[in-house]
Design a protein around this motif. Structure first.
Motif, PDB file in Angstrom:
ATOM      1  N   GLN A 167      -1.773   0.193  -0.389  1.00 17.62           N
ATOM      2  CA  GLN A 167      -1.231   0.522   0.923  1.00 17.62           C
ATOM      3  C   GLN A 167      -2.161   0.096   2.053  1.00 17.62           C
ATOM      4  O   GLN A 167      -1.715  -0.136   3.168  1.00 17.62           O
ATOM      5  CB  GLN A 167      -0.950   2.029   1.008  1.00 17.62           C
ATOM      6  CG  GLN A 167       0.177   2.496   0.102  1.00 17.62           C
ATOM      7  CD  GLN A 167       1.490   1.794   0.423  1.00 17.62           C
ATOM      8  OE1 GLN A 167       1.896   1.710   1.579  1.00 17.62           O
ATOM      9  NE2 GLN A 167       2.150   1.290  -0.602  1.00 17.62           N
ATOM     10  N   SER A 183      -1.257   7.306  -0.141  1.00 22.40           N
ATOM     11  CA  SER A 183      -0.440   6.504   0.771  1.00 22.40           C
ATOM     12  C   SER A 183      -0.580   6.980   2.211  1.00 22.40           C
ATOM     13  O   SER A 183      -0.702   6.163   3.137  1.00 22.40           O
ATOM     14  CB  SER A 183       1.030   6.571   0.327  1.00 22.40           C
ATOM     15  OG  SER A 183       1.841   5.790   1.178  1.00 22.40           O
ATOM     16  N   ALA A 223       6.496   8.067   1.421  1.00 21.24           N
ATOM     17  CA  ALA A 223       5.646   7.870   0.243  1.00 21.24           C
ATOM     18  C   ALA A 223       6.175   8.665  -0.946  1.00 21.24           C
ATOM     19  O   ALA A 223       6.144   8.188  -2.089  1.00 21.24           O
ATOM     20  CB  ALA A 223       4.210   8.288   0.564  1.00 21.24           C
TER      21      ALA A 223
END
Length: 310
Positions: A26, A61, A144
């Motif tokens: 990410q 994330s 996420a």
């Protein structure tokens, strides 16, 4: 790390491996996370174990998104311009993604993980546009959770299939690596071909000096400012231009005659966004469309912002 090592590591410490894998992916490194999530889901011994892995993926994330959000908030459009320069295909300019983000708002963060390329640019755009931090983090966490939850859930529900696939890959490791490398080479070749083809596109260009001379002579074309909302908000509009979006060029054109001159302007590497918009307008039947050579920086250097507003 090969398949056998990945499975062994996940069996012993799935939470840590998934956390690090998702965080790196990410942040923007070319480290695929979905295969790890699928395998982790298939190896989870209980719903509780699956939930711990999901929580690790969400936290990782959100941390990565928060870093990009802070960068966008601190450095504004410069972060977006940097991301645009890193793109293999400069035609996919950040301003186009940004326009969609502005239009969809918070909901865009929920689906960002499922849209290639959008996942990386959405958080810094949110920061550059000063989106409320609480709303951003909540939307990022929901997105996420959906993204990681679907991958983990698929692995959990298809345990036998995933494990059989892993066993097959282990038994044919050399062939699997060859296929993977071949597919990666094909993908990279296709992207490089797109970039090469884009560079060969022939679109009439105009220098800032010539454009300013036309304006001073009273022969002013319609200038479409395609820089993107965050850059316009941060640096202000161009007095003699109309702010435009790639997906809504017709709205900016209004009733502008098709035989009257138009100039497109962006802040993209290789003037990619301006060239793309100019080609689209030429294809729509506008007879005199040119892209500004050097984009916003060249316009700024030539003193274009000193022009009075129309």
């Amino acid at each position: 790390m090969d398949i056998a090592q990945l499975r062994q590591t996940l069996e012993h410490d799935a939470v840590a491996l998934v956390f690090m894998n998702v965080l790196l992916q990410q942040i923007g490194l070319p480290v695929p996370a979905v295969p790890t999530l699928l395998v982790a889901g298939s190896l989870a011994a209980s719903p509780w174990a699956l939930g711990r892995v999901l929580a690790a993926a969400i936290v990782a994330s959100v941390i990565a998104d928060a870093i990009w959000y802070a960068a966008g908030r601190r450095f504004g459009y410069r972060v977006l311009a940097g991301l645009c320069r890193l793109s293999i295909n400069p035609a996919s300019c950040v301003s186009q993604t940004e326009a969609r983000f502005v239009r969809w708002g918070l909901s865009s963060l929920v689906v960002a993980k499922f849209v290639p390329g959008f996942s990386t640019v959405a958080p810094p755009i949110a920061g550059a546009l000063r989106m409320a931090r609480t709303g951003f983090l909540l939307a990022a966490a929901v997105g996420a959770g959906l993204w990681a939850g679907l991958a983990l859930g698929a692995g959990w529900l298809m345990k036998e299939t995933v494990q059989a696939l892993i066993d097959g890959l282990e038994a044919n490791a050399g062939r699997a690596v060859g296929v993977a490398l071949g597919l990666a080479a094909v993908w990279l070749g296709w992207k490089l071909w797109q970039k090469y083809r884009f560079r060969r596109l022939q679109v009439p260009m105009v220098t800032p000096a010539d454009l300013l001379a036309q304006i001073d002579a009273g022969v002013s074309p319609l200038i479409l400012d395609l820089r993107g909302a965050s850059m316009v908000a941060e640096l202000g509009p161009i007095p003699v231009a109309r702010v435009a979006e790639h997906d809504r060029l017709a709205d900016a054109l209004g009733d502008w005659p098709k035989d009257a001159p138009i100039v497109t302007l962006c802040a993209c590497p290789e003037d990619a966004g301006a060239i793309q918009a100019a080609r689209r307008l030429l294809g729509d039947g506008y007879l005199s469309v040119r892209a500004l050579a050097g984009g916003y920086e060249a316009w700024l250097a030539a003193g274009g912002l000193d022009q009075p507003e129309r």
